[in-house]
Design an enzyme around this catalytic site. Structure first.
Site, PDB file in Angstrom:
ATOM      1  N   ASP A  15       0.815  -1.223   0.000  1.00  0.00           N
ATOM      2  CA  ASP A  15       0.000   0.000   0.000  1.00  0.00           C
ATOM      3  C   ASP A  15       0.849   1.273   0.000  1.00  0.00           C
ATOM      4  OD1 ASP A  15      -2.427  -1.440   0.130  1.00  0.00           O
ATOM      5  OD2 ASP A  15      -2.293  -1.586   2.303  1.00  0.00           O
ATOM      6  N   ARG A  95      -0.893   2.916  15.742  1.00  0.00           N
ATOM      7  CA  ARG A  95      -1.343   3.945  14.796  1.00  0.00           C
ATOM      8  C   ARG A  95      -1.320   5.366  15.370  1.00  0.00           C
ATOM      9  NH1 ARG A  95       0.220   0.639  11.679  1.00  0.00           N
ATOM     10  NH2 ARG A  95      -1.077  -0.421  10.169  1.00  0.00           N
ATOM     11  N   ASP A 124      -7.716   1.365  10.435  1.00  0.00           N
ATOM     12  CA  ASP A 124      -6.499   2.179  10.519  1.00  0.00           C
ATOM     13  C   ASP A 124      -6.705   3.605  10.018  1.00  0.00           C
ATOM     14  OD1 ASP A 124      -5.021   0.215  11.714  1.00  0.00           O
ATOM     15  OD2 ASP A 124      -4.272  -0.629   9.833  1.00  0.00           O
ATOM     16  N   SER A 174      -2.348  -9.253   3.725  1.00  0.00           N
ATOM     17  CA  SER A 174      -2.063  -7.920   4.231  1.00  0.00           C
ATOM     18  C   SER A 174      -1.554  -8.076   5.663  1.00  0.00           C
ATOM     19  CB  SER A 174      -3.343  -7.079   4.201  1.00  0.00           C
ATOM     20  OG  SER A 174      -3.164  -5.940   5.001  1.00  0.00           O
TER      21      SER A 174
HETATM   22  N1  ARG Z   1      -7.899  -5.726  12.437  1.00  0.00           N
HETATM   23  C1  ARG Z   1      -6.757  -5.231  13.127  1.00  0.00           C
HETATM   24  C2  ARG Z   1      -7.003  -3.827  13.585  1.00  0.00           C
HETATM   25  O1  ARG Z   1      -7.912  -3.209  13.139  1.00  0.00           O
HETATM   26  C3  ARG Z   1      -5.487  -5.413  12.359  1.00  0.00           C
HETATM   27  C4  ARG Z   1      -5.281  -4.486  11.205  1.00  0.00           C
HETATM   28  C5  ARG Z   1      -4.036  -4.861  10.511  1.00  0.00           C
HETATM   29  N2  ARG Z   1      -3.707  -3.961   9.476  1.00  0.00           N
HETATM   30  C6  ARG Z   1      -3.254  -4.393   8.317  1.00  0.00           C
HETATM   31  N3  ARG Z   1      -2.923  -3.473   7.450  1.00  0.00           N
HETATM   32  N4  ARG Z   1      -3.129  -5.652   8.004  1.00  0.00           N
HETATM   33  O2  ARG Z   1      -6.289  -3.335  14.400  1.00  0.00           O
END
Ligand code: ARG
Length: 397
Positions: A15, A95, A124, A174
């Site tokens: 990404d 984050r 995110d 991912s």
């Molecule tokens: N579902 C998790 C969260 O919202 C993990 C997100 C992981 N991000 C990724 N880009 N794979 O915190």
């Protein structure tokens, strides 16, 4: 004419690599890439070279491992931070830290725009947007993947055309990782009935034989030592990821409710987080009263929800932490864990502030508990329920 700058949160993955090019080509911006090191397990050393070769004008690397432990993981340990009882919030905690560094760097560089590589489907984006806006409402936020509604297929095709190198794992899934946990989504895991392949895991080994005993020492609700040796939190987490993971413990496979309404199938690896939260909760039960513990569970749940849903900056979080901090004054002592073949179990706990009293609990001679008092107590305790049943409940099932 001078070209405006943008600070892009850059991980080197699909990404954000694609974003470097889009920001240059479509937005005509000078891209400064920022990598915030929260102990991710991917290759992080070559990121500068990669970013520059993609066209970034400058790359900044910030080692935030200590800050992540002190300001983000520590409050989460005290709050037994788990979303929906399962997910130790590794990505959710990192984050707001990364977002705050984006804002700082934008100020240093005089950039009016910051960018992230989040899609419009996940949590995110919310965590980045809300934190950035809370810290500086004047910054413009660009999120090329979301803005253009890109899918992974399109990104992969674009990456190929543009000669952007992508690792094999990143092509299949991912992935986001830091030393509090690793999250894997997408690809074959989108079938909620399909078992994740064994080679997906980095920390957790699925073939150990010998049981391992660990003793974690706590003070004011935080780990301060391992097996009789005092250590800082970062080292404790690193060691636990290895030892606990080597015994097959640390995999979480669950269906998660994202903030945007989507249910997603998530695979996490978080051996240290599981061992720490499990033992921390256990120690709390030894030292807190029933009333404190029950109330704290509600507070913990609310804390985890705020963090998960991107509201790190919400004032309520600090309010809750005042209560949590106060509750942790007594959370001191040792917890002994046995870890073997994928299972983890607390096998002992002790604390100078323990309110567990053997003399009250024992069924043997020497008990100081007066059973005669219990007769009247049980009558009074059930008073209202018994009356309600006699005049209504039992007649109208
Ligand atoms: N579902 C998790 C969260 O919202 C993990 C997100 C992981 N991000 C990724 N880009 N794979 O915190």
């Amino acid at each position: 004419m001078t070209i405006d700058k943008v600070i892009l949160a850059y991980s080197g993955g699909l990404d954000t690599s694609v974003c470097v090019r889009y920001l240059q080509k479509l937005h005509n911006l000078d891209v400064i890439t920022l990598t915030v090191d929260c102990g991710q397990d991917e290759e992080i050393t070559n990121l500068e070279r990669k970013a520059i070769s993609l066209g970034a004008v400058k790359h900044i690397h910030i080692d935030a491992k200590e800050e992540f432990a002190t300001n983000y993981i520590s409050p989460s340990i005290r709050a037994n931070g788990l979303y929906q009882g399962k997910y130790p919030l590794a990505t959710a905690l990192a984050r707001p830290l990364i977002a705050s560094k984006l804002v700082d760097l934008a100020h240093q560089e005089g950039a009016k725009t910051v960018a992230h590589g989040c899609t419009g489907k996940g949590n995110d984006q919310i965590r980045f947007d809300v934190t950035i806006r809370s810290l500086d409402p004047n910054l413009k936020i660009v999120a090329p993947i979301r803005d253009m509604n890109l899918t992974r297929d399109i990104e992969l095709k674009f990456a190929k055309e543009e000669n952007i190198p992508i690792t094999l794992d990143a092509k299949k899934f991912s992935i986001d990782s830091n030393y509090w946990g690793r999250a894997v989504e997408g690809g074959s895991l989108e079938d909620s009935y399909a078992e994740p392949p064994d080679d997906l895991f980095h920390f957790v080994k699925l073939n150990d034989t010998v049981p391992v005993y660990l003793e974690i020492e706590y003070e004011k609700g935080l780990p301060i030592g391992l097996n009789e040796t005092k250590m800082n939190l970062v080292s404790i987490i690193h060691i636990l990821n290895n030892i606990v993971g080597s015994s097959g413990v640390g995999i979480i496979d669950h269906i998660e409710d994202r903030v945007v309404g989507v249910k997603s199938r998530e695979i996490y690896e978080a051996p240290a987080a599981i061992a720490i939260i499990e033992s921390h909760k256990d120690l709390e039960k030894l030292v807190l009263t029933n009333h404190q513990y029950r109330f704290k569970q509600m507070v913990d749940e609310q804390w985890a929800w705020l963090v998960y849903s991107g509201l790190w900056q919400e004032p309520l979080r600090k309010d809750l932490e005042k209560f949590i901090e106060s509750s942790q004054r007594k959370v001191k002592g040792k917890v002994r864990l046995r870890i073997h073949r994928g299972s983890i179990r607390v096998v002992g706990r002790e604390s100078p502030y323990s309110i567990y009293k053997e003399s009250l609990a024992t069924y043997d001679a020497g008990s100081t508990f007066d059973q005669n008092l219990a007769k009247g107590f049980s009558e009074l305790w059930g008073l209202q329920s018994i009356i309600a049943n006699s005049i209504f409940e039992s007649k109208y099932q």
